[in-house]
Design a protein around this motif. Structure first.
Motif, PDB file in Angstrom:
ATOM      1  N   THR A   1       0.831  -1.205   0.000  1.00 25.25           N
ATOM      2  CA  THR A   1       0.000   0.000   0.000  1.00 25.25           C
ATOM      3  C   THR A   1       0.864   1.252   0.000  1.00 25.25           C
ATOM      4  O   THR A   1       0.594   2.209  -0.744  1.00 25.25           O
ATOM      5  N   ALA A   2       1.928   1.257   0.801  1.00 20.42           N
ATOM      6  CA  ALA A   2       2.824   2.411   0.846  1.00 20.42           C
ATOM      7  C   ALA A   2       3.483   2.639  -0.512  1.00 20.42           C
ATOM      8  O   ALA A   2       3.585   3.778  -0.978  1.00 20.42           O
ATOM      9  N   LEU A   3       3.921   1.574  -1.154  1.00 19.28           N
ATOM     10  CA  LEU A   3       4.531   1.709  -2.476  1.00 19.28           C
ATOM     11  C   LEU A   3       3.530   2.249  -3.500  1.00 19.28           C
ATOM     12  O   LEU A   3       3.878   3.093  -4.336  1.00 19.28           O
ATOM     13  N   LEU A   4       2.299   1.796  -3.434  1.00 18.14           N
ATOM     14  CA  LEU A   4       1.267   2.295  -4.358  1.00 18.14           C
ATOM     15  C   LEU A   4       0.987   3.777  -4.124  1.00 18.14           C
ATOM     16  O   LEU A   4       0.833   4.545  -5.084  1.00 18.14           O
ATOM     17  N   LEU A   5       0.918   4.193  -2.850  1.00 16.27           N
ATOM     18  CA  LEU A   5       0.661   5.602  -2.552  1.00 16.27           C
ATOM     19  C   LEU A   5       1.799   6.490  -3.048  1.00 16.27           C
ATOM     20  O   LEU A   5       1.568   7.564  -3.617  1.00 16.27           O
ATOM     21  N   VAL A   6       3.022   6.049  -2.845  1.00 15.62           N
ATOM     22  CA  VAL A   6       4.164   6.833  -3.313  1.00 15.62           C
ATOM     23  C   VAL A   6       4.176   6.873  -4.846  1.00 15.62           C
ATOM     24  O   VAL A   6       4.484   7.902  -5.445  1.00 15.62           O
ATOM     25  N   SER A   7       3.822   5.775  -5.480  1.00 14.98           N
ATOM     26  CA  SER A   7       3.762   5.739  -6.934  1.00 14.98           C
ATOM     27  C   SER A   7       2.719   6.729  -7.454  1.00 14.98           C
ATOM     28  O   SER A   7       2.966   7.452  -8.430  1.00 14.98           O
ATOM     29  N   GLU A   8       1.570   6.781  -6.806  1.00 13.07           N
ATOM     30  CA  GLU A   8       0.526   7.729  -7.215  1.00 13.07           C
ATOM     31  C   GLU A   8       0.992   9.170  -7.029  1.00 13.07           C
ATOM     32  O   GLU A   8       0.747  10.032  -7.876  1.00 13.07           O
ATOM     33  N   GLU A   9       1.689   9.437  -5.913  1.00 14.82           N
ATOM     34  CA  GLU A   9       2.196  10.784  -5.678  1.00 14.82           C
ATOM     35  C   GLU A   9       3.241  11.159  -6.731  1.00 14.82           C
ATOM     36  O   GLU A   9       3.256  12.281  -7.232  1.00 14.82           O
TER      37      GLU A   9
ATOM     38  N   GLU B   1       3.353  10.069  -9.753  1.00 12.52           N
ATOM     39  CA  GLU B   1       2.620  10.315 -11.000  1.00 12.52           C
ATOM     40  C   GLU B   1       2.002  11.703 -10.996  1.00 12.52           C
ATOM     41  O   GLU B   1       2.077  12.428 -11.997  1.00 12.52           O
ATOM     42  N   ARG B   2       1.412  12.110  -9.863  1.00 12.47           N
ATOM     43  CA  ARG B   2       0.840  13.460  -9.765  1.00 12.47           C
ATOM     44  C   ARG B   2       1.914  14.527  -9.940  1.00 12.47           C
ATOM     45  O   ARG B   2       1.709  15.529 -10.630  1.00 12.47           O
ATOM     46  N   LEU B   3       3.069  14.321  -9.304  1.00 17.36           N
ATOM     47  CA  LEU B   3       4.158  15.285  -9.452  1.00 17.36           C
ATOM     48  C   LEU B   3       4.645  15.340 -10.894  1.00 17.36           C
ATOM     49  O   LEU B   3       4.963  16.412 -11.402  1.00 17.36           O
ATOM     50  N   GLY B   4       4.708  14.193 -11.544  1.00 15.00           N
ATOM     51  CA  GLY B   4       5.126  14.157 -12.942  1.00 15.00           C
ATOM     52  C   GLY B   4       4.168  14.917 -13.832  1.00 15.00           C
ATOM     53  O   GLY B   4       4.587  15.642 -14.745  1.00 15.00           O
ATOM     54  N   GLU B   5       2.870  14.785 -13.563  1.00 10.73           N
ATOM     55  CA  GLU B   5       1.878  15.508 -14.354  1.00 10.73           C
ATOM     56  C   GLU B   5       2.008  17.013 -14.142  1.00 10.73           C
ATOM     57  O   GLU B   5       1.901  17.796 -15.080  1.00 10.73           O
ATOM     58  N   ARG B   6       2.274  17.425 -12.897  1.00  8.97           N
ATOM     59  CA  ARG B   6       2.472  18.840 -12.619  1.00  8.97           C
ATOM     60  C   ARG B   6       3.730  19.355 -13.304  1.00  8.97           C
ATOM     61  O   ARG B   6       3.761  20.461 -13.814  1.00  8.97           O
ATOM     62  N   PHE B   7       4.779  18.555 -13.273  1.00  6.89           N
ATOM     63  CA  PHE B   7       6.046  18.959 -13.868  1.00  6.89           C
ATOM     64  C   PHE B   7       5.898  19.081 -15.377  1.00  6.89           C
ATOM     65  O   PHE B   7       6.440  20.006 -15.983  1.00  6.89           O
ATOM     66  N   ASP B   8       5.161  18.147 -16.000  1.00 11.97           N
ATOM     67  CA  ASP B   8       4.939  18.209 -17.451  1.00 11.97           C
ATOM     68  C   ASP B   8       4.145  19.453 -17.839  1.00 11.97           C
ATOM     69  O   ASP B   8       4.350  20.012 -18.908  1.00 11.97           O
ATOM     70  N   GLY B   9       3.250  19.864 -16.964  1.00 11.64           N
ATOM     71  CA  GLY B   9       2.412  21.027 -17.265  1.00 11.64           C
ATOM     72  C   GLY B   9       3.053  22.349 -16.895  1.00 11.64           C
ATOM     73  O   GLY B   9       2.555  23.410 -17.240  1.00 11.64           O
ATOM     74  N   ALA B  10       4.187  22.322 -16.194  1.00  6.64           N
ATOM     75  CA  ALA B  10       4.849  23.558 -15.769  1.00  6.64           C
ATOM     76  C   ALA B  10       5.573  24.206 -16.941  1.00  6.64           C
ATOM     77  O   ALA B  10       6.114  23.513 -17.812  1.00  6.64           O
TER      78      ALA B  10
END
Length: 75
Positions: free
Chosen positions: A55-63, A65-74
């Protein structure tokens, strides 16, 4: 943004370290069972810790991914 990435990296390190300890305990338990000794963790505890690590690995993976999406949009 860099603060969030640093926090994410710290979480990855913590989770990796915890998972390594769990694997070490599993190995010790396997040796204990082979020597007809009681394991350190019973099956229920081992399964609960394994689910928590996943569960911890999945949560970090999701975070990540969110950071990557923000970085791509910056800009």
């Amino acid at each position: 943004m860099s603060r969030r990435i640093g926090r994410l990296l710290a979480q990855v390190i913590d989770i990796t370290d915890g998972t390594r300890h769990l694997l070490e305990l599993s190995e010790q338990d396997a040796w204990a069972l082979a020597d007809d000794q009681a394991p350190l963790l019973d099956r229920r505890q081992h399964d609960a810790l394994r689910r928590m690590a996943i569960t911890a690995l999945l949560l970090v993976s999701e975070e990540a991914e969110r950071l990557g999406e923000r970085f791509d949009g910056a800009p």
